[in-house]
Design a protein around this motif. Structure first.
Motif, mmCIF file in Angstrom:
data_model
loop_
_atom_site.group_PDB
_atom_site.id
_atom_site.type_symbol
_atom_site.label_atom_id
_atom_site.label_comp_id
_atom_site.label_asym_id
_atom_site.label_seq_id
_atom_site.Cartn_x
_atom_site.Cartn_y
_atom_site.Cartn_z
ATOM 1 N N LEU A 280 0.933 -1.143 0.018
ATOM 2 C CA LEU A 280 0.155 0.009 0.040
ATOM 3 C C LEU A 280 0.978 1.125 0.023
ATOM 4 C CD1 LEU A 280 -3.192 0.352 0.217
ATOM 5 C CD2 LEU A 280 -2.791 0.314 2.910
ATOM 6 N N ILE A 281 0.861 2.031 -1.083
ATOM 7 C CA ILE A 281 1.845 3.118 -1.341
ATOM 8 C C ILE A 281 1.101 4.522 -1.461
ATOM 9 C CG2 ILE A 281 3.810 3.943 -2.934
ATOM 10 C CD1 ILE A 281 4.230 1.137 -3.478
ATOM 11 N N GLY A 282 1.346 5.418 -0.366
ATOM 12 C CA GLY A 282 0.907 6.713 -0.478
ATOM 13 C C GLY A 282 1.617 7.545 -1.584
ATOM 14 N N CYS A 283 0.956 8.499 -2.088
ATOM 15 C CA CYS A 283 1.564 9.272 -3.184
ATOM 16 C C CYS A 283 1.209 10.831 -2.874
ATOM 17 C CB CYS A 283 1.051 8.918 -4.632
ATOM 18 S SG CYS A 283 1.353 7.440 -5.036
ATOM 19 N N LEU A 284 2.081 11.746 -2.574
ATOM 20 C CA LEU A 284 2.149 13.012 -2.485
ATOM 21 C C LEU A 284 3.220 13.788 -3.010
ATOM 22 C CD1 LEU A 284 0.284 15.692 -1.791
ATOM 23 C CD2 LEU A 284 1.528 15.537 0.316
ATOM 24 N N GLY A 285 2.960 14.202 -4.240
ATOM 25 C CA GLY A 285 4.448 15.034 -4.850
ATOM 26 C C GLY A 285 3.802 15.126 -6.296
ATOM 27 N N GLY A 286 4.768 16.080 -6.953
ATOM 28 C CA GLY A 286 4.782 16.423 -8.231
ATOM 29 C C GLY A 286 6.110 16.378 -9.133
ATOM 30 N N ASN A 287 6.004 16.266 -10.269
ATOM 31 C CA ASN A 287 7.336 16.531 -10.978
ATOM 32 C C ASN A 287 7.095 17.392 -12.125
ATOM 33 O OD1 ASN A 287 9.432 15.947 -12.775
ATOM 34 N ND2 ASN A 287 9.895 14.071 -12.046
ATOM 35 N N PHE A 288 7.456 18.566 -11.776
ATOM 36 C CA PHE A 288 7.214 19.646 -12.913
ATOM 37 C C PHE A 288 7.722 19.356 -14.292
ATOM 38 C CE2 PHE A 288 4.359 23.428 -11.625
ATOM 39 C CZ PHE A 288 3.548 22.685 -10.640
ATOM 40 N N PRO A 289 9.184 19.250 -14.283
ATOM 41 C CA PRO A 289 9.879 19.011 -15.318
ATOM 42 C C PRO A 289 9.570 18.043 -16.075
ATOM 43 C CG PRO A 289 11.512 19.766 -13.483
ATOM 44 C CD PRO A 289 10.225 19.380 -12.759
ATOM 45 N N GLY A 290 9.122 16.971 -15.340
ATOM 46 C CA GLY A 290 8.657 15.501 -16.134
ATOM 47 C C GLY A 290 7.477 15.925 -16.849
ATOM 48 N N ALA A 291 6.468 16.557 -16.036
ATOM 49 C CA ALA A 291 5.101 16.955 -16.897
ATOM 50 C C ALA A 291 5.402 17.966 -17.861
ATOM 51 C CB ALA A 291 4.311 17.631 -15.864
ATOM 52 N N ILE A 292 6.233 18.810 -17.758
ATOM 53 C CA ILE A 292 6.476 19.700 -19.131
ATOM 54 C C ILE A 292 7.163 19.298 -20.181
ATOM 55 C CG2 ILE A 292 8.040 21.748 -19.628
ATOM 56 C CD1 ILE A 292 7.583 22.709 -16.942
ATOM 57 N N GLU A 293 7.988 17.979 -20.050
ATOM 58 C CA GLU A 293 8.578 17.332 -20.993
ATOM 59 C C GLU A 293 7.602 16.246 -21.912
ATOM 60 O OE1 GLU A 293 11.024 17.698 -22.915
ATOM 61 O OE2 GLU A 293 10.915 15.955 -24.201
ATOM 62 N N LEU A 294 6.455 15.852 -20.990
ATOM 63 C CA LEU A 294 5.644 14.945 -21.637
ATOM 64 C C LEU A 294 4.664 15.839 -22.622
ATOM 65 C CD1 LEU A 294 4.287 12.954 -18.560
ATOM 66 C CD2 LEU A 294 5.625 12.142 -20.843
ATOM 67 N N LEU A 295 4.243 16.969 -22.292
ATOM 68 C CA LEU A 295 3.406 18.063 -22.904
ATOM 69 C C LEU A 295 4.209 18.519 -24.132
ATOM 70 C CD1 LEU A 295 1.898 20.043 -20.214
ATOM 71 C CD2 LEU A 295 0.497 18.553 -21.575
ATOM 72 N N ARG A 296 5.534 18.928 -24.002
ATOM 73 C CA ARG A 296 6.339 19.324 -24.978
ATOM 74 C C ARG A 296 6.394 18.522 -26.165
ATOM 75 N NH1 ARG A 296 10.529 19.061 -27.702
ATOM 76 N NH2 ARG A 296 11.167 17.260 -26.585
ATOM 77 N N SER A 297 6.564 17.321 -25.663
ATOM 78 C CA SER A 297 6.804 15.996 -26.685
ATOM 79 C C SER A 297 5.647 15.473 -27.343
ATOM 80 C CB SER A 297 7.591 15.042 -26.137
ATOM 81 O OG SER A 297 6.859 14.285 -24.915
ATOM 82 N N GLY A 298 4.405 15.992 -26.764
ATOM 83 C CA GLY A 298 3.366 15.575 -27.346
ATOM 84 C C GLY A 298 2.708 14.213 -26.998
ATOM 85 N N LYS A 299 3.412 13.594 -26.017
ATOM 86 C CA LYS A 299 3.148 12.139 -25.440
ATOM 87 C C LYS A 299 1.879 12.390 -24.662
ATOM 88 C CE LYS A 299 7.654 10.188 -25.633
ATOM 89 N NZ LYS A 299 8.838 9.985 -24.897
ATOM 90 N N VAL A 300 1.829 13.603 -23.926
ATOM 91 C CA VAL A 300 0.265 13.849 -23.245
ATOM 92 C C VAL A 300 -0.165 14.949 -23.867
ATOM 93 C CG1 VAL A 300 -0.319 14.505 -20.942
ATOM 94 C CG2 VAL A 300 1.230 12.527 -21.013
ATOM 95 N N SER A 301 -1.352 15.130 -23.667
ATOM 96 C CA SER A 301 -2.296 16.050 -24.246
ATOM 97 C C SER A 301 -3.039 16.811 -23.123
ATOM 98 C CB SER A 301 -2.869 15.755 -25.317
ATOM 99 O OG SER A 301 -3.973 16.779 -25.783
ATOM 100 N N ALA A 302 -3.384 17.872 -22.792
ATOM 101 C CA ALA A 302 -4.158 18.475 -22.085
ATOM 102 C C ALA A 302 -5.491 18.963 -22.554
ATOM 103 C CB ALA A 302 -3.358 19.847 -21.217
ATOM 104 N N LYS A 303 -5.244 19.189 -24.073
ATOM 105 C CA LYS A 303 -6.431 19.984 -24.786
ATOM 106 C C LYS A 303 -7.759 19.285 -24.337
ATOM 107 C CE LYS A 303 -3.737 21.854 -28.283
ATOM 108 N NZ LYS A 303 -2.502 20.877 -28.339
#
Ligand SMILES: [Zn+2]
Ligand SMILES: [Zn+2]
Length: 336
Positions: A280-303
């Motif tokens: 059972l693993i708790g998750c609280l945190g964020g990775n901004f550079p990772g998220a920016i790169e996913l959007l920049r490369s188009g691997k993830v879309s927010a639209k």
């Protein structure tokens, strides 16, 4: 300046408030886009006089404090807003980003649902992130929620041959599906309730989508995994029912990642977890550079997750839409 200000339970008004004051370690950002977060809604339902929400945002730097280096006016940025306490163990060592008692932007001090926002602890690459040209302001205002999904999925260390379930199809769950796709996991099972979000789960790349209002989530997962259950559950709903489902549908040796925020304490029988050797693993945190790169490369879309856009003048309508409109996924303020 104009800002969206809480004036009672479920009452929010666009008002004129004083402009933010620049502090030596801070920057002031002219806000271009700001999303309404599920966490805002928890507070919105209570009477919280004077709160200005907004921690998922982007904009242009317009003023830079005397002690800030590397950030210049005109930079397009997104940022993490917090104020270190200045007194704890970490603060004493100059590591304010690890402060154990930080005040949060958009809750304890004014957030970005305003024309301007003050980020009091501005450190380039740590709390303030310049935007690659590929990211629109709306993409950039999506970095914060995506960063949480990215952090939580990474914590699960998904493998390509695995089956993974995502329970709860709010924005965090929907981004988790997109991030899981980038790990090429064999099968993604998504479970949620609202029709708009079930459709979004499909377009995000889920292989099996469960309408939890109509189908039995556990039975459907078992049928989709040759009665083995999934290797990992991303529990993004934060409810007793989904927690119980997560324990029941995870195979022996698997992981249950707790991502959603629970409004109520849980009652549970730990025996199935013990007998199956679950983690059972708790998750609280964020990775901004990772998220920016996913959007920049188009691997993830927010639209396709941004369903509604409002000007700051329509703050009341925007919050009503996020809370009540069954078609709403992410409601965003956009500024000229
Ligand atoms: Zn948020
Ligand atoms: Zn501190």
């Amino acid at each position: 300046m104009k800002a969206a200000v809480m004036r009672g339970a479920k009452e929010i008004r666009t008002e004129i408030v004083p402009d933010p004051v620049l502090e030596p370690h801070g920057v002031i950002i002219k806000v271009k886009a700001c999303g309404i977060c599920g966490s805002d809604l928890h507070v919105y339902k209570r009477d919280t006089q004077g709160t200005i929400f907004g921690h998922e945002f982007s904009g242009d730097v317009v003023a830079v404090g005397a002690k800030v280096t590397g950030i210049t006016p005109g930079m397009r940025v997104t940022a993490v807003g917090f104020k270190p306490c200045g007194k704890c163990f970490w603060c004493a060592q100059g590591k304010g980003h690890r402060c154990s008692d930080m005040a949060l932007l958009g809750y304890q001090f004014p957030g970005a649902m305003a024309e301007y926002v003050h980020v009091p602890f501005a450190v380039l690459g740590r709390t303030v992130f310049p935007l690659p040209a590929e990211l629109s302001y709306e993409d950039a205002a999506s970095v914060e929620p995506l960063s949480i999904s990215y952090f939580s999925v990474n914590r699960a260390k998904p493998q390509p041959d695995e089956a993974i379930a995502v329970l709860g199809l709010g924005v965090i769950g929907l981004y988790a599906i997109q991030v899981l796709k980038t790990f090429n996991v064999a099968k993604i099972v998504a479970s949620g309730r609202r029709e708009s979000r079930l459709k979004a789960a499909q377009s995000c790349g889920a292989d099996v989508v469960i309408d939890a209002a109509q189908q039995d989530a556990i039975d459907t997962v078992m049928a989709a995994t040759a009665k083995m259950g999934v290797h990992t559950v991303m529990e993004c709903a934060g409810m007793q029912a989904t927690f119980d489902q997560a324990i029941a549908m995870t195979r022996g040796g698997g992981k249950v990642m707790l991502v959603g925020v629970y409004e109520q304490p849980l009652t549970w029988d730990p025996l199935p977890m013990i007998s199956k050797n679950l983690s059972l693993i708790g998750c609280l945190g964020g990775n901004f550079p990772g998220a920016i790169e996913l959007l920049r490369s188009g691997k993830v879309s927010a639209k396709h997750l941004i369903t509604h856009r409002f000007p700051l003048d329509q703050a009341a309508e925007a919050f009503r839409a996020q809370l009540q409109d069954p078609g709403a996924i992410k409601v965003m303020f956009t500024m000229a």
